[in-house]
Design a protein around this motif. Sequence first.
Motif, PDB file in Angstrom:
ATOM      1  N   VAL A 197      -9.484 -11.304   2.575  1.00  0.00           N
ATOM      2  CA  VAL A 197     -10.623 -11.545   1.690  1.00  0.00           C
ATOM      3  C   VAL A 197     -10.460 -10.790   0.380  1.00  0.00           C
ATOM      4  O   VAL A 197     -10.738 -11.320  -0.701  1.00  0.00           O
ATOM      5  CB  VAL A 197     -11.936 -11.135   2.396  1.00  0.00           C
ATOM      6  N   TYR A 198      -9.996  -9.541   0.462  1.00  0.00           N
ATOM      7  CA  TYR A 198      -9.836  -8.742  -0.752  1.00  0.00           C
ATOM      8  C   TYR A 198      -8.769  -9.333  -1.671  1.00  0.00           C
ATOM      9  O   TYR A 198      -8.931  -9.343  -2.899  1.00  0.00           O
ATOM     10  CB  TYR A 198      -9.461  -7.306  -0.380  1.00  0.00           C
ATOM     11  N   GLU A 199      -7.692  -9.846  -1.085  1.00  0.00           N
ATOM     12  CA  GLU A 199      -6.634 -10.447  -1.892  1.00  0.00           C
ATOM     13  C   GLU A 199      -7.126 -11.708  -2.592  1.00  0.00           C
ATOM     14  O   GLU A 199      -6.855 -11.929  -3.779  1.00  0.00           O
ATOM     15  CB  GLU A 199      -5.425 -10.772  -1.011  1.00  0.00           C
ATOM     16  N   ALA A 200      -7.871 -12.549  -1.861  1.00  0.00           N
ATOM     17  CA  ALA A 200      -8.434 -13.755  -2.463  1.00  0.00           C
ATOM     18  C   ALA A 200      -9.421 -13.388  -3.562  1.00  0.00           C
ATOM     19  O   ALA A 200      -9.445 -14.008  -4.636  1.00  0.00           O
ATOM     20  CB  ALA A 200      -9.126 -14.591  -1.386  1.00  0.00           C
ATOM     21  N   LEU A 201     -10.214 -12.375  -3.308  1.00  0.00           N
ATOM     22  CA  LEU A 201     -11.208 -11.929  -4.283  1.00  0.00           C
ATOM     23  C   LEU A 201     -10.544 -11.433  -5.563  1.00  0.00           C
ATOM     24  O   LEU A 201     -11.034 -11.694  -6.677  1.00  0.00           O
ATOM     25  CB  LEU A 201     -12.058 -10.815  -3.658  1.00  0.00           C
ATOM     26  N   SER A 202      -9.429 -10.749  -5.429  1.00  0.00           N
ATOM     27  CA  SER A 202      -8.693 -10.262  -6.605  1.00  0.00           C
ATOM     28  C   SER A 202      -8.200 -11.417  -7.467  1.00  0.00           C
ATOM     29  O   SER A 202      -8.247 -11.355  -8.697  1.00  0.00           O
ATOM     30  CB  SER A 202      -7.508  -9.395  -6.154  1.00  0.00           C
TER      31      SER A 202
END
Length: 285
Positions: A197-202
Amino acid sequence: MSNHLNGIDLLLYLKKTYVQLSAVEKKMANFFITSIDIVPDKTVTEIADICDVSEASIIRFAKKIGYSGFYQMKIELAKSSIQGSSISRHDTAPENIKSVIEKSLAITLDNIRDSYKNLSTIELEKAVHLLATCENVFFFAAGNSYPPCLDFVYKLGRLGIRGHLSETPERSLLQARNMKNGDIAFILSHSGDSTLVYEALSIIKKKQLPVIGMTNYKKSPIVKLLDITLITTAHLNMFNGAENLTRITETSIFDLIFYNLFFIRKEFNLQYISQTESDQSLYSL
């Protein structure tokens, strides 16, 4: 933080900030969460022995969570004994099917009630507006957070809102890269520290697209990247370690958003839902 916390507030604070606590602080937090009703009867020395920490650590922790000292914390917790008893009823293990039903109902209602009570209406209103005016909403979730999103995508479709959710990590990241102006993202992560999720959010933030996020921890890593933050308050579980087994609280927040979206264009949505009901009747006996 208020200097007049009660037992309920203390539990919520510890649950929300648990991932940011040090190893020593987590020892104390675990004790307060599981034994909050007996804290007023314990001395600082007794609690230090139970937690295997120093008395100074206990005092510093009491001050950190908003009290002037350990003694004030004991007084405030004693005042909240009535509220505390409502929490401790969840500590006993169910003995049969009936008690499982009763415990599950009590925990579910308490978690949903606390989440609704503490939810920011300002953030909720912003989220509803974005969903009502976007071209597409792309959801990003992993593990147990995936099913609530899938259900919500279906509900949004019944209001004519285009929702998208990828079932694999690779496609999820591709989905993020293919977003364009007019699209928004909706992140669901109970812990707020999902790597996927954090990678997609970035990726999404580099595109400067709006992001709504729902998490149970207001200081989790994803929060600083969100434009709109919906904080759930699920702090009670059937047993230790069960916090990752259900997302019914998040589902209830999705339902709340759905109802608000419905009433924005009530007449249109009634007609649209009626049409989708007619479509689905083709697959009913």
